[in-house]
Design a protein around this motif. Structure first.
Motif, short mmCIF file in Angstrom:
data_model
loop_
_atom_site.label_atom_id
_atom_site.label_comp_id
_atom_site.label_asym_id
_atom_site.label_seq_id
_atom_site.Cartn_x
_atom_site.Cartn_y
_atom_site.Cartn_z
N GLU A 195 -2.78 8.94 -6.16
CA GLU A 195 -2.27 7.72 -5.52
C GLU A 195 -0.85 7.94 -5.00
OE1 GLU A 195 -4.08 7.67 -8.44
OE2 GLU A 195 -5.79 7.04 -7.23
N TYR A 197 -1.18 9.81 -1.87
CA TYR A 197 -1.69 8.92 -0.82
C TYR A 197 -0.53 8.22 -0.12
CZ TYR A 197 -4.72 5.73 1.69
OH TYR A 197 -5.36 5.05 2.70
N ALA A 224 -8.90 7.73 -3.11
CA ALA A 224 -7.77 7.33 -3.98
C ALA A 224 -7.93 5.86 -4.36
CB ALA A 224 -6.46 7.54 -3.24
N LYS A 225 -7.65 5.58 -5.62
CA LYS A 225 -7.78 4.19 -6.10
C LYS A 225 -6.76 3.31 -5.38
CE LYS A 225 -7.55 4.86 -10.68
NZ LYS A 225 -7.88 6.23 -11.06
N ASP A 226 -7.17 2.07 -5.16
CA ASP A 226 -6.23 1.13 -4.54
C ASP A 226 -5.44 0.47 -5.65
OD1 ASP A 226 -4.84 -0.43 -2.87
OD2 ASP A 226 -6.57 -1.41 -1.94
N THR A 227 -4.21 0.93 -5.80
CA THR A 227 -3.43 0.46 -6.95
C THR A 227 -2.59 -0.77 -6.61
OG1 THR A 227 -1.80 2.08 -6.28
CG2 THR A 227 -3.22 2.67 -8.12
N GLY A 228 -2.45 -1.04 -5.35
CA GLY A 228 -1.53 -2.13 -5.02
C GLY A 228 -2.06 -3.02 -3.93
N GLY A 229 -1.15 -3.64 -3.24
CA GLY A 229 -1.50 -4.45 -2.08
C GLY A 229 -1.78 -5.89 -2.40
N GLY A 230 -2.02 -6.19 -3.69
CA GLY A 230 -2.45 -7.55 -4.01
C GLY A 230 -1.43 -8.35 -4.78
N LEU A 231 -0.16 -8.07 -4.58
CA LEU A 231 0.86 -8.81 -5.33
C LEU A 231 0.89 -10.27 -4.86
CD1 LEU A 231 3.99 -6.55 -5.67
CD2 LEU A 231 2.17 -6.96 -7.30
N ARG A 234 2.44 -2.91 2.96
CA ARG A 234 1.91 -4.03 2.19
C ARG A 234 3.03 -4.66 1.37
NH1 ARG A 234 -3.89 -1.98 -0.04
NH2 ARG A 234 -2.64 -0.52 -1.25
N VAL A 235 2.76 -5.84 0.84
CA VAL A 235 3.83 -6.59 0.17
C VAL A 235 4.42 -5.85 -1.02
CG1 VAL A 235 3.29 -8.93 0.95
CG2 VAL A 235 2.05 -7.98 -0.99
N ASP A 236 3.62 -4.99 -1.67
CA ASP A 236 4.18 -4.23 -2.78
C ASP A 236 4.68 -2.86 -2.33
OD1 ASP A 236 1.85 -3.00 -2.24
OD2 ASP A 236 1.13 -2.89 -4.30
N THR A 269 3.06 -0.41 -0.91
CA THR A 269 2.10 0.70 -0.91
C THR A 269 1.37 0.76 0.43
OG1 THR A 269 0.37 -0.69 -1.84
CG2 THR A 269 1.71 0.58 -3.39
N ARG A 329 -5.34 1.15 2.24
CA ARG A 329 -6.45 2.11 2.07
C ARG A 329 -7.34 2.12 3.30
NH1 ARG A 329 -3.05 3.48 -1.58
NH2 ARG A 329 -3.91 4.36 -3.49
#
Lengths: 258, 262
Positions: free
Chosen positions: A200, A203, A245-252, B12-14, B16, B19
């Motif tokens: 990640e 990535y 790669a795992k999606d570790t973020g983006g959803g805050l 993105r907001v954090d 990262t 994907r």
């Protein structure tokens, strides 16, 4: 040995680009030189003779003359090669055209700055060991399995000559593409047990269309690398890893104040 | 809101990376694998005309659901074509991202490819060129078959090839498809390292050889098949529009096929 006609080498024809971008008067043009071939002649030898005999101003780069330093990459009849390892006898018709490597900043004639490009790439892929471990130089290092160390050393043989970049149509069309040298560097740190970065993390560095997903698998890098690095294999390996790669973020959550 | 932020700021907001580039890359390859393998199967089915008209007729009926229904259902064919058309469009949309789209890029690519004389770079040029051709050729073919799904058969197809003047399109499409598909499947194996094994370089040599054998095989098969349809089309010209009646169905007095179609 008497200097008879039999001992004379064949005449080689060199066509060399001459251009000085920093001189407003200079216009890019090809200049032709005829030079007698000597036994075991490399382009390094030939270029020095041309400079000595005909063109004292001719600019080209060499340091080690042994394919180690990676300074003398140039386009030889359209193919990027290390000039110090290229023998004139491999050109049966005796015609050799020399151009500077594209995609790098041209200093003059055949001399380019690969360093600037490589520096940018190194920063982009964060080409250093990332670890939280505090090093205590008074203590013996943790041992690394020889097979693992060998794998790292294998990829560490890259000399940053820029030939993979100049043989890659993707890199030439898209100057922001990280290139095989950058992707190989990622693979090198990925295999190195000292580096604690995860898939990640990588990535975040090359997970886009200027990075691993920009590679169109033209395999110019694989077929021209003077150090014979396993670039196809390593780029494919990193692609498999990064594509999943795992999606570790983006959803805050977005905080609402007040 | 997060999407708007990502759109404007490129992150993105954090902080990262999206994907999406990974997803698009996977979909480009997945649609390519599907289309490549589908085209091989398609070629084999179409070439059944070389064995006999009856066999080709039976294959056509099979796709119209003869194994389930006594009546032909061309709608099954139409829906299948629509699905392939959709995959084709998605693949085209994803793959065209790799094209040189500015003159400067094209100039660089052309100069480089001609000077480098490198097999796999040249194969990519062929792939990009045939891909571009297929935007048009493939779309015409797919739309016609989707809207005329009931007109597939030994005579109907031959009439289309000859009397309806489609053979030049099929000739170009044949070369475009077979080159694009086999090069593409070879490149996918290289791209993802599927066939690398313990010696990736030896595997590549073997795969490239196989790629050429497959290309030549399918091109030969395709040309023979097209020639067969042209020949039948010429012979059938005076009966243009008439459908094929299979020999087997005519001799069977209690044939389950009530309405004999081509």
């Amino acid at each position: 040995m008497p200097d008879t006609a039999q001992n004379k080498g064949r005449m080689l024809t060199f066509e060399i680009l001459q251009y000085n971008p920093s001189d407003p008067e200079s216009k890019p043009h090809m200049v032709t030189y005829h030079l007698e071939e000597t036994p075991g002649m490399t382009l390094f030898v030939a270029l020095n003779m041309i400079r000595e005999k005909f063109e004292p101003d001719l600019a080209f780069d060499f340091v080690c003359r042994a394919g180690i330093c990676g300074s003398c990459g140039m386009m030889v009849n359209g193919k990027p090669l290390l000039a110090c390892r290229t023998l004139t006898r491999d050109y049966p018709d005796g015609h050799i055209q020399l151009m500077p490597m594209p995609s790098f900043k041209l200093i003059k004639d055949l001399s380019v700055v690969t360093g600037q490009w490589m520096d940018k790439m190194s920063k982009r892929v964060e080409s250093w060991i990332h670890t939280k471990e505090e090093h205590d130089i008074t203590r013996i290092e943790e041992p690394v399995e020889p097979e693992v160390a060998d794998e790292t050393f294998e990829l560490d043989r890259c000399i940053e000559c820029g030939i993979c970049v100049s043989s890659c149509a993707t890199a030439l069309m898209r100057p922001d593409f990280v290139g095989a040298v950058g992707l190989n560097r990622i693979a090198r740190f990925d295999v190195d047990p000292h580096d604690e970065r995860t898939t990640e993390d990588y990535y975040e560095l090359v997970g886009d269309d200027n990075g691993i997903f920009g590679c169109m698998t033209l395999l110019g890098c694989e077929d021209h690398c003077p150090k014979n690095l396993p670039l196809q294999e390593k780029i494919a390996y990193m692609r498999r890893k990064l594509a999943t790669a795992k999606d570790t973020g983006g959803g805050l959550e977005i905080r609402v104040e007040g | 809101m997060a999407s708007i932020i990502e759109g404007y700021l490129g992150k993105r907001v954090d902080g990262t990376r999206s994907r999406m580039p990974a997803r698009l890359d996977r979909w480009q390859s997945a649609t390519g694998v599907f289309l490549g393998l589908f085209m091989w199967a398609h070629m084999l089915f179409v070439s059944t005309i070389l064995i006999s008209k009856d066999f080709m007729y039976a294959v056509t009926r099979m796709f119209e659901g003869s194994f389930l229904f006594s009546e032909p259902h061309p709608v099954i064919v139409a829906l299948s074509v629509a699905f392939v058309f959709a995959v084709f469009i998605v693949h085209a949309g994803l793959a065209m991202r790799k094209f040189p789209y500015k003159w400067k890029e094209y100039k660089m690519l052309k100069t480089h490819a001609f000077a480098l004389r490198h097999g796999d770079t040249n194969l990519w040029m062929v792939q990009a060129f045939t891909g571009f051709m297929m935007f048009f050729l493939g779309s015409v073919h797919l739309y016609i078959l989707m809207s005329n799904a009931d007109k597939i058969g030994p005579f109907a197809s031959s009439d289309r090839v000859w009397s309806e003047g489609m053979w030049p399109l099929y000739l170009l499409l044949l070369f475009a498809v077979e080159l694009h598909g086999s090069i593409g499947l070879y490149r996918l194996c290289m791209k993802w390292g599927w066939c690398n094994g313990s010696d990736a370089r030896a595997a590549r040599k073997r795969l490239k050889k196989a790629k050429w054998i497959i290309t030549v095989f399918f091109l030969t098969l395709g040309l023979l098949t097209l020639a067969a349809y042209i020949k039948i089309g010429q012979e059938h010209r005076s009966h243009y529009g008439e459908r094929y009646h299979p020999a087997a169905a005519l001799v069977l007095p209690y044939s389950p096929v009530q309405e004999v179609r081509s």
